[in-house]
Design an enzyme around this catalytic site. Structure first.
Site, short mmCIF file in Angstrom:
data_model
loop_
_atom_site.label_atom_id
_atom_site.label_comp_id
_atom_site.label_asym_id
_atom_site.label_seq_id
_atom_site.Cartn_x
_atom_site.Cartn_y
_atom_site.Cartn_z
N LYS A 64 2.60 9.64 -37.06
CA LYS A 64 1.14 9.69 -37.05
C LYS A 64 0.66 10.07 -38.44
O LYS A 64 1.28 10.91 -39.10
CB LYS A 64 0.66 10.76 -36.05
N GLY A 168 -15.07 6.37 -17.43
CA GLY A 168 -15.21 5.76 -18.76
C GLY A 168 -15.12 4.25 -18.67
O GLY A 168 -14.07 3.69 -18.39
N1 LIG Z 1 -8.26 0.82 -27.03
C1 LIG Z 1 -6.97 0.81 -26.73
O1 LIG Z 1 -6.30 -0.23 -26.78
C2 LIG Z 1 -6.29 2.08 -26.27
C3 LIG Z 1 -4.89 2.14 -26.29
C4 LIG Z 1 -4.25 3.30 -25.81
C5 LIG Z 1 -5.03 4.35 -25.34
N2 LIG Z 1 -6.38 4.28 -25.36
C6 LIG Z 1 -7.15 5.43 -24.86
O2 LIG Z 1 -7.99 5.01 -23.80
C7 LIG Z 1 -9.20 5.78 -23.81
C8 LIG Z 1 -10.40 4.85 -23.88
O3 LIG Z 1 -10.30 4.08 -25.07
P1 LIG Z 1 -11.39 2.95 -25.41
O4 LIG Z 1 -10.83 2.19 -26.55
O5 LIG Z 1 -11.82 2.27 -24.16
O6 LIG Z 1 -12.58 3.87 -25.95
P2 LIG Z 1 -14.17 3.56 -25.84
O7 LIG Z 1 -14.80 4.52 -26.79
O8 LIG Z 1 -14.45 2.11 -25.97
O9 LIG Z 1 -14.54 3.97 -24.34
C9 LIG Z 1 -14.63 5.28 -23.89
C10 LIG Z 1 -15.77 5.30 -22.87
O10 LIG Z 1 -15.75 6.59 -22.23
C11 LIG Z 1 -17.09 7.05 -22.15
N3 LIG Z 1 -17.02 8.52 -22.06
C12 LIG Z 1 -16.85 9.42 -23.05
N4 LIG Z 1 -16.82 10.68 -22.54
C13 LIG Z 1 -16.96 10.55 -21.20
C14 LIG Z 1 -17.02 11.47 -20.13
N5 LIG Z 1 -16.91 12.79 -20.35
N6 LIG Z 1 -17.21 11.00 -18.88
C15 LIG Z 1 -17.34 9.66 -18.66
N7 LIG Z 1 -17.29 8.75 -19.64
C16 LIG Z 1 -17.11 9.19 -20.89
C17 LIG Z 1 -17.77 6.51 -23.38
O11 LIG Z 1 -19.19 6.46 -23.21
C18 LIG Z 1 -17.15 5.11 -23.48
O12 LIG Z 1 -17.89 4.15 -22.75
C19 LIG Z 1 -9.06 6.74 -24.99
O13 LIG Z 1 -8.52 7.95 -24.54
C20 LIG Z 1 -8.08 6.03 -25.89
O14 LIG Z 1 -7.40 6.94 -26.74
C21 LIG Z 1 -7.03 3.17 -25.81
#
Ligand SMILES: NC(=O)c1ccc[n+]([C@@H]2O[C@H](COP(=O)([O-])OP(=O)(O)OC[C@H]3O[C@@H](n4cnc5c(N)ncnc54)[C@H](O)[C@@H]3O)[C@@H](O)[C@H]2O)c1
Length: 345
Positions: A64, A168
């Site tokens: 990382k 989310g």
């Molecule tokens: N994007 C990827 O390919 C990927 C890969 C591995 C892990 N992740 C993990 O998945 C999770 C989501 O990633 P993402 O890319 O969809 O992010 P994103 O920012 O697009 O979506 C997150 C969503 O969660 C909502 N949110 C934030 N706090 C909240 C709460 N307390 N209650 C309800 N909703 C809430 C936000 O408004 C947003 O719509 C993260 O933890 C990220 O680290 C993502």
């Protein structure tokens, strides 16, 4: 650890392991109270990446990069370019032992800027020759994981007739909700962004307020927002049979896995559930694998979870501990084929 010659910012790259191959992991650009806190975070997150990559069947170790910002303000414009070029130089100086990707505070577009200084970078936008947005593939992996969870918890991998509570509806959560809907699942959803209600209506999903999300009465709770939501305070509030979602670092500390098990709640380790994106991105950009091969690899997430659940059952331990045990085994065994240190592989 270096100080960027353009930005003056402290940059830390923690390489936890290269036993299985060049270490892959995201670049976190975030505010830290002091550089020591950034180093501690990099070390912790790099170890988690070793586990994530090993359990995903990838011939990559874990690493990382962390850039410690002095304030919560995010650098933009020329200041951001300077910081990303410093990061690129730091990555290049490691000679391919570390392959960078996006993480909290960095985007696929940032990877293209970093790519101006090093070729050891992954997940650039499609228009820059990368694999593009990984969220759909992370969601596909999550669906595979949810099938394994449903089979373990209810005896059938079928989604029809089961209720899933998605916390989310962002990039990944939105796709997960759509895929679950298409597979016949009932949905209860929430997001802090009321603008996401439109998607809930489109999918015929019930909406709950974010504060009530953890207490949703559902078969499986699917965390797809921020990490750290499972704690000694929140676990007693859960009203579900299982928790499995793509959100990273769901447990506030390792011992929380035992609290979930004590309540009879099946927890699928997030490092396994969320691996679809890294499987797809590294497959396209570093291994030149076909979409068919990548689909098989992503679906393999279900087999890995079955193995973890079986191990946990037979050893009387938690899935988290079983996953840790499996990582140890995979790393001890080493790579199945000789790996090279270059992206051309
Ligand atoms: N994007 C990827 O390919 C990927 C890969 C591995 C892990 N992740 C993990 O998945 C999770 C989501 O990633 P993402 O890319 O969809 O992010 P994103 O920012 O697009 O979506 C997150 C969503 O969660 C909502 N949110 C934030 N706090 C909240 C709460 N307390 N209650 C309800 N909703 C809430 C936000 O408004 C947003 O719509 C993260 O933890 C990220 O680290 C993502």
């Amino acid at each position: 650890m270096v100080r960027g010659r353009r930005s003056g910012l402290p940059i830390c790259v923690a390489i936890h392991s290269t036993v299985l191959g060049p270490a892959a992991g995201g670049c976190r650009i975030a505010h830290y109270a002091d550089p020591g806190a950034a180093v501690a975070d990099a070390l912790r997150l790099s170890e988690a990446m070793t586990g994530k990559n090993a359990l995903a069947g990838l011939e990559h170790g874990g690493a990382k990069a962390v850039v410690a910002l002095p304030t919560a303000a995010r650098p933009a414009g020329a200041e951001r370019t300077a910081l990303l070029h410093d990061l690129g130089d730091a990555i290049e100086s490691l000679g391919g032992r570390y392959i960078a990707g996006p993480d909290v505070g960095s985007s696929p577009a940032d990877m293209s800027v970093i790519g101006g200084r090093t070729r050891h970078v992954c997940c650039r936008p499609v228009e820059d020759g990368g694999s593009g947005d990984s969220s759909l593939h992370t969601a596909r992996g999550t669906l595979a994981a949810l099938g394994a969870v449903a089979e373990e918890a209810f005896g059938s991998p079928r989604f029809a007739g089961r209720t899933f509570g998605v916390i989310g509806l962002g990039a990944v959560g939105g796709h997960v909700a759509r895929l679950l809907h298409r597979a016949g699942a009932r949905l209860v959803v929430t997001d802090v962004d009321p603008g996401r209600r439109g998607l809930a209506e489109e999918l015929g999903a019930a909406w709950v307020e974010p504060d009530d999300a953890l207490a949703m009465e559902v078969d499986v709770l699917v965390p797809a927002a921020l990490g750290g939501l499972l704690t000694a305070r929140t676990v007693p509030r859960l009203r579900c049979a299982a928790v499995a979602g793509p959100a990273n670092n769901q447990l506030d500390e390792p011992d929380t896995a035992r609290l979930l098990a004590a309540r009879g709640i099946l927890w699928a380790p997030d490092v396994v559930v969320s691996a679809g994106g890294v499987i797809h991105a590294t497959g396209i950009e570093l291994r030149r694998e076909s979409e068919e091969r990548l689909t098989a690899r992503i679906e393999d997430i279900a087999a890995t979870l079955h193995r973890i659940f079986h191990l946990a059952r037979t050893r009387g331990t938690t899935p988290a501990a079983a996953a840790g045990h499996l990582v140890g085994e995979l790393v001890r065994r080493g790579p199945s084929t000789p790996h090279t240190m270059t992206q051309e592989g």
